[in-house]
Scaffold this active site. Structure first.
Site, mmCIF file in Angstrom:
data_model
loop_
_atom_site.group_PDB
_atom_site.id
_atom_site.type_symbol
_atom_site.label_atom_id
_atom_site.label_comp_id
_atom_site.label_asym_id
_atom_site.label_seq_id
_atom_site.Cartn_x
_atom_site.Cartn_y
_atom_site.Cartn_z
ATOM 1 N N ASP A 99 29.475 31.663 37.374
ATOM 2 C CA ASP A 99 28.661 31.075 36.303
ATOM 3 C C ASP A 99 29.407 29.939 35.604
ATOM 4 O O ASP A 99 28.809 29.212 34.803
ATOM 5 C CB ASP A 99 28.227 32.131 35.277
ATOM 6 C CG ASP A 99 29.390 32.953 34.752
ATOM 7 O OD1 ASP A 99 30.126 33.529 35.572
ATOM 8 O OD2 ASP A 99 29.584 33.008 33.526
ATOM 9 N N ASN A 100 30.689 29.783 35.892
ATOM 10 C CA ASN A 100 31.453 28.676 35.315
ATOM 11 C C ASN A 100 31.901 27.689 36.396
ATOM 12 O O ASN A 100 32.850 26.937 36.189
ATOM 13 C CB ASN A 100 32.697 29.208 34.582
ATOM 14 C CG ASN A 100 32.320 30.067 33.378
ATOM 15 O OD1 ASN A 100 31.237 29.916 32.825
ATOM 16 N ND2 ASN A 100 33.199 30.958 32.980
#
Ligand code: AMP
Ligand code: MG
Length: 602
Positions: free
Chosen positions: A308-309
């Site tokens: 997600d990053n």
């Protein structure tokens, strides 16, 4: 019009669009901007934390804040210029309102929060999404044509906030604001930060009670690997295809553009003949490999490299516990909670590949299906690849991911070697450099606990070929000025090893490179080896001075250093505090402040 002549626009005049929200499906519970405005009054539950199933984003406005209780703490002139705004916009009330979420441009773009999921520390974490980031508009710089998605971080809760408050603390906001701009100044692909606002009398609760802030940040796209992960896990094939098509066409400008760029970047016809989804995968692999090599070359670590990053554009993003390396230690992780060293310096390239394998799995049905037409059928959308074809499909998909793994490795290695060669002042990279001069310099730094950045900067000014070339006696005064920590070889031993390396390895390699002009090498090296590095100890000091001492100037000052990291000197007045700060910030890192780690709380 050249860039020099373009003075920038006002916030109002900046061309705004909303391609993300107009080309992708909205959450059906809040299908239009109007329905979001109505929900805010009549059915606020729709805008509060919940599972969002069938759309890619939710229309939602930031909270309104009392401007009198906020303060615009810092603005990045570089980001203002890149977005296409006039610098003096920052002095207008309207800009300050915009910076805290009070001023949106509803007619041109209704704000939104995007859905994504993610693999965190190796496990599937489910629905995540913009829990405290709200997109405001896409702004086009008419001078460069670059389009940035501008978003506020910390401006209030969204359906993706889960159990949290949608807010951000000053500490992590200062860190994200400064590091975004610092990385960009080092030419490392990154999301950007436009400005930082502070709430003068509002606190939020983390491990302790802390002041609150909002960062306005911008990127050409905020899509992450996690944006794809969620649809595969939920088996929402239609959404996955829609997102992949959007990504190819809107984010990358189409398959032809991707191929053209690849050619220009020296990848020849590596992309030729690939289907669009394989092209997309390869492009994300390439960009990620290049950025990963660069962050290694600059000793930068993001301590939470979950999917997600991990940006689709290969940007460094979502900065929590990050760090630039102080004394070189390949097993260093900046994340206090990263007990398995998953996100350590040494493991970063492997973990980025692990993340890219997740993306490969997400896209596998699209790029490895035997008949692309099948992707458009109802049968596929509801059931995926038929069992009879599954085995063949899996072996094709595995082969593709494996091949892209080889591509990742080769791109990474090429950029890793080229980056370190530049830092060493070499003009031509040789195949033997990675296992030769680069390994040897890293080994030297590791054994003698040398500072990763100060070492390279000093190396640039060392004379090796002139009449006044450095001698063994001169080493300590250049390279070993800092306090030696416990367990490090003695200054004499270190000086001897450094000298030996300089003469036997480095000087020999420079000779081979034809780089025997010390001055020319110094000038090359000073353009790539920063004198100022945004280290964690400096960030801690900035945060303390802003938060506890009401010092505002230090933030602007450190931003200025971060934006101009290759200078030799910034302030000339030796009596000034700025001058003294610069000396400290660019000097030896105090032993007790080396290798500071952070926790995830932000
Ligand atoms: P991070 O670890 O900061 O990358 O965040 C992981 C997820 O948690 C993302 O979906 C964030 O939007 C969300 N998140 C983190 N902090 C907050 C917060 N204070 N309020 C709402 N959501 C948050
Ligand atoms: Mg994140």
């Amino acid at each position: 019009m050249t860039e020099g002549q373009f003075a920038g626009l006002s916030l109002e005049d900046l061309p705004k669009s909303h391609s993300f929200t107009s080309k992708l499906p909205a959450d059906p519970e809040v299908p239009t901007p109007e329905s979001s405005t109505i929900a805010a009054n009549e059915n606020p539950k729709l805008l509060l934390p919940r599972i969002v199933k069938d759309g890619l984003f939710v229309y939602i406005k930031p909270d309104l804040h009392d401007l009198a209780k906020t303060e615009l703490l810092a603005v990045s002139p570089a980001a203002m210029r890149d977005l296409g705004l006039k610098m003096n916009e920052k002095d207008r009330e309207e800009f300050k309102e915009f910076a805290v979420g009070n001023r949106i441009f509803e007619k041109e773009s209704y704000p939104w929060a995007a859905l994504y999921g993610g693999w965190q520390f190796g496990d599937w974490a489910g629905q995540l999404g913009d829990g405290r980031a709200i997109g405001i508009f896409e702004g086009t710089n008419p001078n460069t044509g670059v389009v940035y998605e501008v978003q506020l971080k910390g401006a209030g809760r969204t359906p993706f906030s889960r159990f949290a408050d949608g807010r951000a603390v000053l500490r992590s906001s200062i860190r994200e604001f400064l590091v975004s701009e610092a990385l960009n100044a080092l030419s490392i692909p990154t999301t950007r930060a436009l400005c930082l606002s502070y709430f003068t009398n509002e606190k939020v609760l983390r491990e302790r009670i802390e002041p609150r802030a909002i960062v306005v940040r911008m990127a050409e796209s905020w899509l992450r690997i996690g944006s794809f992960d969620i649809h595969r896990v939920r088996q929402q094939r239609k959404l996955l295809i829609t997102l992949a098509d959007y990504c190819i066409e809107e984010v990358f400008g189409g398959v032809e553009m991707i191929q053209k760029a690849a050619k220009m970047n020296g990848y020849g016809d590596a992309y030729e003949g690939l289907n669009p989804y394989r092209t997309l995968y390869k492009e994300v692999v390439r960009r990620t490999a290049e950025t990963t090599a660069l962050v290694q070359v600059y000793g930068f670590m993001n301590g939470v490299l979950n999917t997600d990053n991990t940006s689709i554009l290969g940007l460094s993003m979502d900065f929590g516990p990050f760090s630039f390396m102080d004394t070189y230690d390949p097993s260093f992780t900046p994340n206090h909670d990263d007990h398995f060293l998953r996100y350590s310096y040494r493991n970063t390239p492997t973990i980025m590949w692990w993340n890219l394998v997740r993306l490969g799995e997400d896209l596998a049905e699209l790029f490895a299906v035997d008949d692309p037409e099948y992707l458009g059928t109802d049968e596929y959308l509801s059931s995926g690849i038929p069992e009879s074809k599954f085995e063949d499909f899996v072996s094709r998909a595995e082969k593709i991911i494996e091949d892209e793994g080889e591509f990742y490795k080769s791109v990474f290695e090429k950029h890793y070697a080229a980056g370190f060669a530049r830092r060493l002042g070499l003009t031509v990279v040789k195949d033997t450099d990675s296992n030769g001069i680069i390994d040897s310099v890293l080994e030297l730094m590791k054994v003698h606990k040398l500072d990763f950045h100060r070492f390279f900067r000093h190396l640039g000014s060392v004379k090796l070929f002139s009449a006044d070339a450095i001698t063994a006696d001169g080493i300590a005064a250049v390279f070993l000025t800092g306090e030696r920590s416990i367990g490090v070889p003695s200054t004499e031993d270190s000086a001897e090893s450094i000298y030996k390396w300089l003469i036997e390895k480095y000087r020999a390699r420079l000779e081979e490179d034809g780089s025997t002009d010390d001055e020319a090498r110094k000038s090359r090296m000073n353009k790539v080896n920063p004198k100022f590095v945004l280290r964690n100890w400096i960030l801690e000091e900035v945060i303390e001075r802003v938060e506890k001492r009401g010092d505002r100037k230090v933030l602007d000052h450190v931003l200025h250093l971060a934006l101009n990291p290759f200078e030799d000197e910034w302030t000339v007045d030796e009596e000034s505090e700025r001058y003294r700060d610069e000396k400290r910030f660019t000097g030896d890192v105090p032993v007790e402040r080396q290798g500071i780690m952070c926790s995830c709380s932000s």
